[in-house]
Write a protein that holds these residues in place. Structure first.
Motif, PDB file in Angstrom:
ATOM      1  N   LEU A  23      -4.072  -8.958  -9.597  1.00  0.00           N
ATOM      2  CA  LEU A  23      -5.487  -9.008  -9.245  1.00  0.00           C
ATOM      3  C   LEU A  23      -5.704  -9.838  -7.970  1.00  0.00           C
ATOM      4  O   LEU A  23      -6.490  -9.450  -7.107  1.00  0.00           O
ATOM      5  N   ALA A  24      -4.977 -10.928  -7.839  1.00  0.00           N
ATOM      6  CA  ALA A  24      -5.114 -11.769  -6.634  1.00  0.00           C
ATOM      7  C   ALA A  24      -4.711 -11.001  -5.379  1.00  0.00           C
ATOM      8  O   ALA A  24      -5.345 -11.144  -4.324  1.00  0.00           O
ATOM      9  N   HIS A  29      -6.465  -8.024  -0.487  1.00  0.00           N
ATOM     10  CA  HIS A  29      -6.434  -6.778   0.275  1.00  0.00           C
ATOM     11  C   HIS A  29      -7.842  -6.282   0.629  1.00  0.00           C
ATOM     12  O   HIS A  29      -8.056  -5.751   1.712  1.00  0.00           O
ATOM     13  N   VAL A  30      -8.779  -6.433  -0.299  1.00  0.00           N
ATOM     14  CA  VAL A  30     -10.144  -5.968  -0.017  1.00  0.00           C
ATOM     15  C   VAL A  30     -11.007  -7.075   0.587  1.00  0.00           C
ATOM     16  O   VAL A  30     -12.223  -6.950   0.683  1.00  0.00           O
ATOM     17  N   GLU A  31     -10.345  -8.164   0.982  1.00  0.00           N
ATOM     18  CA  GLU A  31     -10.980  -9.268   1.702  1.00  0.00           C
ATOM     19  C   GLU A  31     -12.066  -9.970   0.897  1.00  0.00           C
ATOM     20  O   GLU A  31     -13.153 -10.278   1.394  1.00  0.00           O
ATOM     21  N   LEU A  32     -11.743 -10.236  -0.371  1.00  0.00           N
ATOM     22  CA  LEU A  32     -12.600 -11.063  -1.206  1.00  0.00           C
ATOM     23  C   LEU A  32     -11.965 -12.445  -1.301  1.00  0.00           C
ATOM     24  O   LEU A  32     -10.737 -12.571  -1.287  1.00  0.00           O
ATOM     25  N   ALA A  33     -12.782 -13.455  -1.445  1.00  0.00           N
ATOM     26  CA  ALA A  33     -12.256 -14.811  -1.624  1.00  0.00           C
ATOM     27  C   ALA A  33     -11.486 -14.889  -2.931  1.00  0.00           C
ATOM     28  O   ALA A  33     -11.813 -14.201  -3.912  1.00  0.00           O
ATOM     29  N   ALA A  34     -10.486 -15.741  -2.957  1.00  0.00           N
ATOM     30  CA  ALA A  34      -9.653 -15.887  -4.154  1.00  0.00           C
ATOM     31  C   ALA A  34     -10.473 -16.330  -5.362  1.00  0.00           C
ATOM     32  O   ALA A  34     -10.130 -16.016  -6.505  1.00  0.00           O
ATOM     33  N   THR A  35     -11.585 -17.017  -5.113  1.00  0.00           N
ATOM     34  CA  THR A  35     -12.433 -17.506  -6.206  1.00  0.00           C
ATOM     35  C   THR A  35     -13.538 -16.518  -6.593  1.00  0.00           C
ATOM     36  O   THR A  35     -14.269 -16.763  -7.548  1.00  0.00           O
ATOM     37  N   ILE A 157      -0.236   1.242  -3.308  1.00  0.00           N
ATOM     38  CA  ILE A 157      -1.215   0.987  -4.372  1.00  0.00           C
ATOM     39  C   ILE A 157      -2.378   0.175  -3.825  1.00  0.00           C
ATOM     40  O   ILE A 157      -3.545   0.476  -4.103  1.00  0.00           O
ATOM     41  N   LEU A 158      -2.084  -0.845  -3.018  1.00  0.00           N
ATOM     42  CA  LEU A 158      -3.160  -1.647  -2.426  1.00  0.00           C
ATOM     43  C   LEU A 158      -4.044  -0.819  -1.499  1.00  0.00           C
ATOM     44  O   LEU A 158      -5.271  -0.978  -1.488  1.00  0.00           O
ATOM     45  N   LEU A 159      -3.448   0.076  -0.728  1.00  0.00           N
ATOM     46  CA  LEU A 159      -4.243   0.947   0.151  1.00  0.00           C
ATOM     47  C   LEU A 159      -5.180   1.825  -0.672  1.00  0.00           C
ATOM     48  O   LEU A 159      -6.346   2.018  -0.316  1.00  0.00           O
ATOM     49  N   TYR A 163      -9.226   1.954  -0.787  1.00  0.00           N
ATOM     50  CA  TYR A 163      -9.951   3.222  -0.652  1.00  0.00           C
ATOM     51  C   TYR A 163     -10.997   3.363  -1.755  1.00  0.00           C
ATOM     52  O   TYR A 163     -12.164   3.681  -1.491  1.00  0.00           O
ATOM     53  N   LEU A 164     -10.600   3.091  -2.991  1.00  0.00           N
ATOM     54  CA  LEU A 164     -11.538   3.199  -4.115  1.00  0.00           C
ATOM     55  C   LEU A 164     -12.624   2.131  -4.048  1.00  0.00           C
ATOM     56  O   LEU A 164     -13.804   2.421  -4.268  1.00  0.00           O
ATOM     57  N   PHE A 165     -12.237   0.907  -3.718  1.00  0.00           N
ATOM     58  CA  PHE A 165     -13.182  -0.202  -3.704  1.00  0.00           C
ATOM     59  C   PHE A 165     -14.232  -0.030  -2.610  1.00  0.00           C
ATOM     60  O   PHE A 165     -15.423  -0.203  -2.837  1.00  0.00           O
ATOM     61  N   ARG A 166     -13.797   0.342  -1.425  1.00  0.00           N
ATOM     62  CA  ARG A 166     -14.746   0.509  -0.318  1.00  0.00           C
ATOM     63  C   ARG A 166     -15.671   1.693  -0.545  1.00  0.00           C
ATOM     64  O   ARG A 166     -16.798   1.691  -0.084  1.00  0.00           O
ATOM     65  N   GLY A 167     -15.199   2.676  -1.279  1.00  0.00           N
ATOM     66  CA  GLY A 167     -16.049   3.812  -1.618  1.00  0.00           C
ATOM     67  C   GLY A 167     -17.211   3.398  -2.486  1.00  0.00           C
ATOM     68  O   GLY A 167     -18.320   3.908  -2.372  1.00  0.00           O
TER      69      GLY A 167
END
Length: 194
Positions: A23-24, A29-35, A157-159, A163-167
């Motif tokens: 998850l980390a 990868h999607v540029e979210l803060a670790a927290t 897998i991260l790519l 793709y799914l997250f940005r959608g």
């Protein structure tokens, strides 16, 4: 005699206990803060979906799991739909109306080709004429731990997670993630071509 049979579909009876990407790693990868845990449930779903897509596109199981096939017949050279197959737990069959377990003295796993082979001088027993005459329980998966998964698999897998997250967020760079993912699939398929 060579058979041109459609291989029956398998059913996962015990899912992988871990995913190849943490998850980390997905958060980074999607540029979210670790927290930032606000999107964790969505990311976990995307990680599983991305792993399943990669496995479907490459015809390989990354993380070990248990599967089952039910089929109307079995033969020497019966090919599993997944690779790599690491063990056959059991082969059961209906000689008449009651299911029995086939002795391991009769068959073996050819792990190199992910097929069931008859041992020397053995034959398959007679079996009932039914769609589920044979039940094969087996384990497939290249790795037992996420740390063993190669970088190309993790990156793909991260790519796909991206793709799914940005959608879901309406970002407009989804096509570039998908093109990069497809490029890794093509590269992988060339590198594993028989």
């Amino acid at each position: 005699m060579q058979r041109h049979m459609i291989v029956p579909r398998s059913t996962v009876t015990v899912q992988p206990t871990q995913e190849p990407v943490a998850l980390a790693e997905a958060r980074r990868h999607v540029e979210l803060a670790a927290t930032n845990v606000d999107h964790d449930a969505i990311l976990l779903g995307h990680i599983q979906a991305a792993r399943e897509q990669w496995e479907r596109d490459t015809s390989k199981c990354l993380i070990s799991r248990t599967l089952q096939i039910k089929t109307h017949e079995i033969y020497d050279g019966f090919r599993f739909p997944e690779r790599p197959v690491t063990a056959i737990t059991s082969i059961r069959f209906y000689p008449l109306t009651t299911i029995e377990t086939l002795s391991t003295d009769i068959y073996e796993l050819d792990a190199l080709t992910s097929t069931v082979r008859l041992k020397y001088n053995q034959v398959w027993p007679s079996f009932a004429d039914r769609w589920d005459a044979w039940e094969i329980n087996y384990t497939a998966g290249e790795h037992s731990e996420p740390s063993q998964v190669p970088g190309i698999d993790k990156q793909a897998i991260l790519l796909y997670v991206g793709y799914l997250f940005r959608g879901n967020r309406g970002d407009d760079d989804r096509p570039s993630d998908l093109k990069a993912y497809e490029s890794l699939v093509a590269r992988h398929m060339r590198s594993t071509y028989p």
